[in-house]
Design an enzyme around this catalytic site. Structure first.
Site, PDB file in Angstrom:
ATOM      1  N   CYS A 162       0.874  -1.247   0.153  1.00  0.00           N
ATOM      2  CA  CYS A 162      -0.108   0.038   0.014  1.00  0.00           C
ATOM      3  C   CYS A 162       0.875   1.248   0.053  1.00  0.00           C
ATOM      4  O   CYS A 162       0.467   2.328  -0.185  1.00  0.00           O
ATOM      5  CB  CYS A 162      -1.004   0.192   1.440  1.00  0.00           C
ATOM      6  SG  CYS A 162      -1.730  -1.616   1.532  1.00  0.00           S
ATOM      7  N   HIS A 294      -3.381   7.784   5.680  1.00  0.00           N
ATOM      8  CA  HIS A 294      -3.718   6.233   5.258  1.00  0.00           C
ATOM      9  C   HIS A 294      -4.902   5.964   5.355  1.00  0.00           C
ATOM     10  O   HIS A 294      -5.593   5.473   4.568  1.00  0.00           O
ATOM     11  CB  HIS A 294      -2.530   5.458   5.751  1.00  0.00           C
ATOM     12  CG  HIS A 294      -2.439   4.267   4.955  1.00  0.00           C
ATOM     13  ND1 HIS A 294      -2.058   4.188   3.654  1.00  0.00           N
ATOM     14  CD2 HIS A 294      -2.668   2.970   5.482  1.00  0.00           C
ATOM     15  CE1 HIS A 294      -2.176   2.951   3.214  1.00  0.00           C
ATOM     16  NE2 HIS A 294      -2.382   2.245   4.283  1.00  0.00           N
ATOM     17  N   GLU A 305      -2.388   5.189  13.441  1.00  0.00           N
ATOM     18  CA  GLU A 305      -2.065   6.416  12.582  1.00  0.00           C
ATOM     19  C   GLU A 305      -2.377   7.459  13.484  1.00  0.00           C
ATOM     20  O   GLU A 305      -1.486   8.605  13.734  1.00  0.00           O
ATOM     21  CB  GLU A 305      -2.912   6.538  11.398  1.00  0.00           C
ATOM     22  CG  GLU A 305      -2.428   7.849  10.554  1.00  0.00           C
ATOM     23  CD  GLU A 305      -2.915   7.523   9.034  1.00  0.00           C
ATOM     24  OE1 GLU A 305      -2.280   8.221   8.314  1.00  0.00           O
ATOM     25  OE2 GLU A 305      -3.938   6.744   8.793  1.00  0.00           O
ATOM     26  N   LYS A 326     -10.039   7.703   0.916  1.00  0.00           N
ATOM     27  CA  LYS A 326     -10.187   6.211   0.652  1.00  0.00           C
ATOM     28  C   LYS A 326     -11.701   5.994   0.773  1.00  0.00           C
ATOM     29  O   LYS A 326     -12.447   5.058   0.143  1.00  0.00           O
ATOM     30  CB  LYS A 326      -9.220   5.304   1.563  1.00  0.00           C
ATOM     31  CG  LYS A 326      -7.949   5.382   1.241  1.00  0.00           C
ATOM     32  CD  LYS A 326      -7.263   4.095   2.031  1.00  0.00           C
ATOM     33  CE  LYS A 326      -5.932   3.940   1.618  1.00  0.00           C
ATOM     34  NZ  LYS A 326      -4.896   5.118   1.977  1.00  0.00           N
ATOM     35  N   HIS A 331      -9.826   2.021  -1.277  1.00  0.00           N
ATOM     36  CA  HIS A 331      -8.062   1.754  -1.031  1.00  0.00           C
ATOM     37  C   HIS A 331      -7.583   1.139  -2.421  1.00  0.00           C
ATOM     38  O   HIS A 331      -7.752  -0.258  -2.710  1.00  0.00           O
ATOM     39  CB  HIS A 331      -7.974   0.784  -0.026  1.00  0.00           C
ATOM     40  CG  HIS A 331      -6.429   0.627   0.453  1.00  0.00           C
ATOM     41  ND1 HIS A 331      -5.355   1.099  -0.369  1.00  0.00           N
ATOM     42  CD2 HIS A 331      -6.017   0.110   1.718  1.00  0.00           C
ATOM     43  CE1 HIS A 331      -4.276   0.755   0.661  1.00  0.00           C
ATOM     44  NE2 HIS A 331      -4.585   0.341   1.604  1.00  0.00           N
ATOM     45  N   PHE A 390       1.312  -3.038   4.417  1.00  0.00           N
ATOM     46  CA  PHE A 390       1.582  -4.340   4.833  1.00  0.00           C
ATOM     47  C   PHE A 390       3.118  -4.541   4.845  1.00  0.00           C
ATOM     48  O   PHE A 390       3.602  -4.185   3.913  1.00  0.00           O
ATOM     49  CB  PHE A 390       0.830  -5.410   4.408  1.00  0.00           C
ATOM     50  CG  PHE A 390      -0.469  -5.502   4.968  1.00  0.00           C
ATOM     51  CD1 PHE A 390      -1.095  -4.950   5.995  1.00  0.00           C
ATOM     52  CD2 PHE A 390      -1.509  -6.452   4.123  1.00  0.00           C
ATOM     53  CE1 PHE A 390      -2.336  -5.224   6.494  1.00  0.00           C
ATOM     54  CE2 PHE A 390      -2.786  -6.461   4.551  1.00  0.00           C
ATOM     55  CZ  PHE A 390      -3.145  -6.109   5.718  1.00  0.00           C
TER      56      PHE A 390
END
Length: 403
Positions: A162, A294, A305, A326, A331, A390
């Protein structure tokens, strides 16, 4: 130190087929998530996504090109075309040699992979198209962009889940800073909305069946999207000398590794990337007015976050605006940071902060100003764009207003 201007931008995503359409949708808080439409979707438990509906490859490419271009490559080419048209550059001679391409993607040609697994395993055929490998390889989009526009300088693909497009854009920035290039075409592209792409993500149990609600206490997971965004990064004096319109300046970049867990985010890793980008930009924490988060809509990401932002900014966190787009465009995995950079440019140029739509319930662990549900007019001089992947790989970009 050589400075970096953004002189072109292009995109295709579920909110729009170009930059103006996308920014209008972001200002309006428009939802790009809908029911998925592709083969065997009824076999999935997750049936929503930010899909680009009514997209017809034949409207843009001929038959020979379609045989070579996976969907993610097509999206990258369309976005690059818009960006380069805006930049007004032509690449020949020395400029071609000092111009390159760095694009991010997580899966590369996932649609091609999915189709050919069906051909071999479901239909029992023993032959596949001879262009399967060059069509699905993650560097396909980078290569075709370089060939289409004669970009002969440093070029490669980045695949860090990502954070792919933020890593790609950060590397493009560093290439110009280091004097290895004068112009870099950069961003990211992803097209994972196919049966295999969704089925794999289902296994992680991080997907929502109804909506993406970042920072809202009742959030229940992420929603995938697809699309691309591509930018022209150009050495500042080179851009000024030719009278180019400068959309924004890329001022800082930092990347870190959590070195902790393959899927669980780390507050420390995220905080070090955020602080590093501000430090690299040579500005103070108080100068940052907006962060494009994010903000995936998963319980783990959002609270981690927010904790990282609060730790880095301390008393300045109360005056920060932080939103996740998002909830609108989904995403986009390896392409998500690139599409989200458009919201950062809009904040700097137009004074419009894109909202976090779908926000319903305050979460005490996400007690920041998340610009809920409606866009906001505000003057900001510096912004950040966060990407946390990830594998614990983090990439944060800092942008400032055009000089």
């Amino acid at each position: 130190m050589r400075r970096i201007a953004i002189t072109g931008a292009g995109t295709i995503n579920a909110l729009g087929r170009n930059v103006p359409e996308t920014l209008e949708a972001m200002r309006e808080g428009r939802l790009g998530i809908s029911d998925l439409a592709f083969r065997d979707v009824d076999r999935l438990s997750i049936r929503i996504g930010a899909q680009i509906h009514d997209y017809v490859p034949e409207d843009h490419f001929n038959r020979q090109q379609i045989a070579l271009y996976d969907r993610f490559t097509q999206f990258a080419l369309l976005s690059a075309g818009e960006a380069l048209e805006q930049a007004g550059l032509e690449f020949a001679g020395a400029l071609a040699d000092r111009s390159g391409v760095i694009l991010g993607t997580s899966a590369g040609g996932m649609n091609t992979t999915d189709e050919n697994y069906r051909t071999v395993f479901e239909e029992g055929k023993n032959r596949v198209h001879p262009f399967v490998v060059p069509k699905l390889m993650p560097n396909a989009a980078t290569s075709h962009v370089s060939m289409q526009w004669n970009l002969r300088g440093p070029s490669f693909a980045v695949s860090t889940a990502c954070a792919s497009s933020n890593h790609a854009m950060g590397q493009a920035m560093m290439m110009i800073r280091a004097g290895m290039a004068d112009v870099m075409v950069t961003g990211g592209s992803e097209a994972m909305l196919c049966f295999g792409g969704i089925k794999a993500w289902e296994g992680l149990r991080v997907m929502s069946k109804d909506a993406c609600r970042p920072f809202s206490a009742n959030r229940n997971g992420m929603v995938q999207g697809e699309g691309a965004a591509v930018f022209v990064f150009e050495e500042m004096e080179h851009a000024k000398a030719r009278g180019a319109e400068i959309l924004a300046e890329v001022t800082g970049f930092a990347m870190t590794a959590d070195a902790a867990d393959i899927v669980m985010p780390s507050k420390s890793g995220a905080a070090r990337a955020i602080a590093g980008a501000v430090r690299d930009a040579g500005i103070g924490l108080e100068d940052i007015g907006y962060i494009n988060a994010h903000g995936t809509g998963t319980a783990a990401n959002d609270k981690t976050e927010c904790a990282a932002v609060s730790e880095v900014f301390g008393r300045h966190a109360d005056r920060l605006m932080i939103s996740s787009t998002k909830a609108m465009h989904g995403h986009i995995i390896g392409g998500t940071g690139a599409v989200e950079l458009l919201a950062c440019i809009m904040a700097l140029r137009d004074g419009v902060i894109a909202p976090t739509i779908g926000y319903q319930e305050p979460d005490p662990e996400c007690a920041l100003d998340v610009v809920p549900n409606e866009a906001r007019e505000a003057s900001v001089a510096a912004v950040l764009s966060n990407a946390f992947a990830f594998g614990g790989l983090n990439a944060v970009l800092a942008l400032g207003r055009a000089p």
